[in-house]
Write an enzyme that holds these catalytic residues in place. Structure first.
Site: not given
Ligand code: GLU
Length: 267
Positions: A237-239
């Protein structure tokens, strides 16, 4: 009956590898069976959806070598269909107005009697008043009306446990429909036979099944797939700083090679 699948992104940000994985799976299920693959833009959230993200999504999918059939469908152009479905449910007396703010709900949920992660039904019997409100489904009443429900996921029958999701929102304060309502109405309207999407949407499928039963809609087959994880086993995910598809594309990476790797299970 020929197979119809769809990819239904929300244009609230850029797509990442997890989206590519999901789009490819849905695309391939249709193509392998001589079926149709549809692209639907889930842009009912007027504050978070952006037209520039739509253009990027289209470019990303083309870059991956995916093609879709027919015109792209935008949920923002289908609001009257959701309004009609809501009206039907309202006439069945299964919806109620909820005036709670996010803060009030958070406070109610943190109350020290049992950790229920669902809306506690505060407004279920509140008299109507002139104030901003969303519309919630009275889930217990809905289930009492539907009786036992089931659906299939990877061919296995799943019993319905929609009660565990509580009184979900079907029309938001700031939008005329919620995801649950729009996705259910649209999958039926577009003749989607097979819903291929990430495992993170498995639980809410119970809600979708109830809405289908109430509205008398056909029930597609579901194929929830595992979420893409990186080498460390963490969900991509982007995180985690994973690059967006647009960033890879702009850096000159070959999208068809990316798609081939994803098909082979190599992240
Ligand atoms: N629009 C949803 C999302 O982007 C997916 C909808 C679905 O596949 O049912 O997360």
């Amino acid at each position: 009956m020929s197979v119809v699948t769809r990819f239904a992104p929300s244009p609230t940000g850029r797509l990442h590898m997890g989206h590519a994985f999901s789009a490819i799976r849905a695309h391939d299920v249709a193509r392998e069976r001589n079926g149709r693959f549809l692209l639907r833009i889930e842009d009912i959230d007027g504050t978070r959806s952006r037209p520039e993200h739509v253009a990027t999504i289209v470019d990303d999918l083309r870059w991956l070598g995916l093609t879709w059939d027919g015109e792209v469908v935008f949920q923002s152009a289908r609001l009257s269909n959701y309004a009609a479905a809501l009206e039907q449910l309202r006439e069945m007396r299964l919806l109620y107005r909820c005036y709670c703010t996010r803060a009030e709900i958070a406070e109610a949920l943190s109350a020290p009697h049992g950790a229920v992660a669902v809306y506690p039904g505060t407004c279920r019997h509140s008299p109507a008043r002139d104030a901003p409100h969303c519309w919630r489904l009275d889930m217990a009443a809905a289930l009492a009306r539907c009786g036992d429900l089931s659906w299939t996921d990877h061919g296995r029958v799943v019993a319905n446990e929609a009660l565990a999701q509580g009184d979900v929102v079907l029309a938001r304060k700031d939008a005329p429909a919620s995801y649950h309502l729009a996705v259910t109405v649209d999958d039926a309207a577009q003749g989607v036979t097979d819903v291929v999407r990430g495992r993170d949407l498995f639980e809410v499928t119970h809600v979708h099944r109830v809405v289908q039963a109430l509205l008398g809609l056909p029930v597609p087959r579901y194929w929830h797939h595992e979420l893409l994880v990186g080498a460390d086993g963490e969900r991509l995910a982007k995180r985690h700083g994973a690059p967006t598809l647009a960033a890879l594309r702009e850096a000159g990476v070959d999208g068809r090679e990316v798609a081939a790797r994803l098909r082979a299970g190599v992240v």
